[in-house]
Write an enzyme that holds these catalytic residues in place. Structure first.
Site: not given
Length: 311
Positions: A58, A156-157, A204, A206, A209, A215
């Site tokens: 990140y 992770s992954n 992750y 959750p 997108s 919405k």
């Protein structure tokens, strides 16, 4: 906010965490500012969110740096914040995944400096590489745990087979994988394994997108330049089917005086195999709204209704 124990470790974290890929993740999102990113972190802590989930990838360490700067501010107590970070991208090899013991030790040491702390609560191998035996990689993290530099070990992954190899010595405390109401593949095989071995699970993406926030409508269209236009979940009949299901959440959310987003997060927190859920946020007000999900006491009937709707 209720705390959950991470695996067999002595780490206890809030069931609702904060995913910080939009805090300093300039390589992932356009138009981010460091000041807003830091305010997102402050808002999370002020609202009882103790787990901050970050990663080297990140912003190539920038997210970790910003979190470290916030935690140096006098109003915050480092001991009351759970830092989870991840590494696998080896910049000496153009970002290729590396799980070697040497790389992981260096990654932990570098993360400690960026975070301005002397320990990391949860450290994950972010992605598996192609060559390192996974139990050897985890053994390297176990040594760092014995040295007090990390407090809990995660992956992770990883595929289930890779996880089994990684956990040969029983050292894995926590697993972080993509899981949502519309991506539930892990329920069949992964969750039973985690339960059997006392390994915690973090979900992750959750909200997929924004797809699970209510919405969008069936008429929503995405430009070709929008990454969502390439995502099968946002195309054709699958997109319309998901939207129809999400629309059915709106009256349930209304009964709790909540948004669809808050209802969905409450569903994860009631799921018997999910220990922590980590929605991301680009703005402080999103964090405040997400934090309100902990006040939703979802009934068993409504949990089951949502569960069956998205089966």
């Amino acid at each position: 906010m209720t705390d959950v124990r991470i695996g067999k470790s002595q780490v206890y974290a809030s069931a609702l965490g904060l995913g910080t890929n939009a805090v300093g993740g300039h390589n992932l999102y356009p138009n981010l500012t460091d000041d807003i990113g830091k305010e997102v972190v402050r808002t999370a802590i002020h609202n009882g969110i103790t787990l901050l989930d970050t990663a080297f990838s990140y912003g190539r360490g920038r997210s970790e740096e910003l979190i470290g700067e916030v935690l140096q501010e006098p109003e915050f107590d480092r001991s009351r914040v759970i830092i989870a970070t991840k590494a696998a991208h080896d910049m000496q090899q153009d970002g290729k995944f590396n799980n070697s013991p040497e790389f992981l030790r260096h990654a932990v040491e570098a993360a400690l400096e960026r975070l301005q702390t002397d320990y990391i609560d949860i450290f994950y191998i972010h992605f598996p590489d192609e060559t390192t035996p996974k139990n050897e990689a985890v053994a390297a993290l176990h040594k760092l745990k014995e040295e007090g530099k990390i407090r809990a070990i995660g992956v992770s992954n990883f595929s289930l087979e890779q996880l089994k190899e990684a956990n040969k010595d029983g050292y894995v405390d926590i697993v972080e994988e993509r899981f949502s109401l519309i991506h539930r593949e892990h329920e069949k095989e992964l969750f039973p394994y985690l339960n059997e071995h006392t390994i915690s699970f973090v979900s992750y993406y959750p909200l997929d997108s924004g797809l699970l926030t209510g919405k969008y409508s069936e008429e929503t269209a995405f430009e070709d330049s929008d990454l969502r236009s390439k995502n099968p979940d946002f195309k054709g009949e699958r997109f319309k089917e998901i939207i129809k299901k999400v629309d059915q959440l709106k009256p349930i959310a209304k009964n709790y005086d909540a948004t669809v987003t808050q209802l969905v997060l409450a569903w994860y927190m009631k799921h018997p195999h999910i220990d922590v859920v980590i929605p991301g946020a680009k703005r402080p007000e999103q964090v405040e709204a997400n934090a309100m999900a902990v006040d939703i006491h979802l009934s068993v009937d409504d949990f089951e209704k949502i569960d069956q709707l998205f089966r």
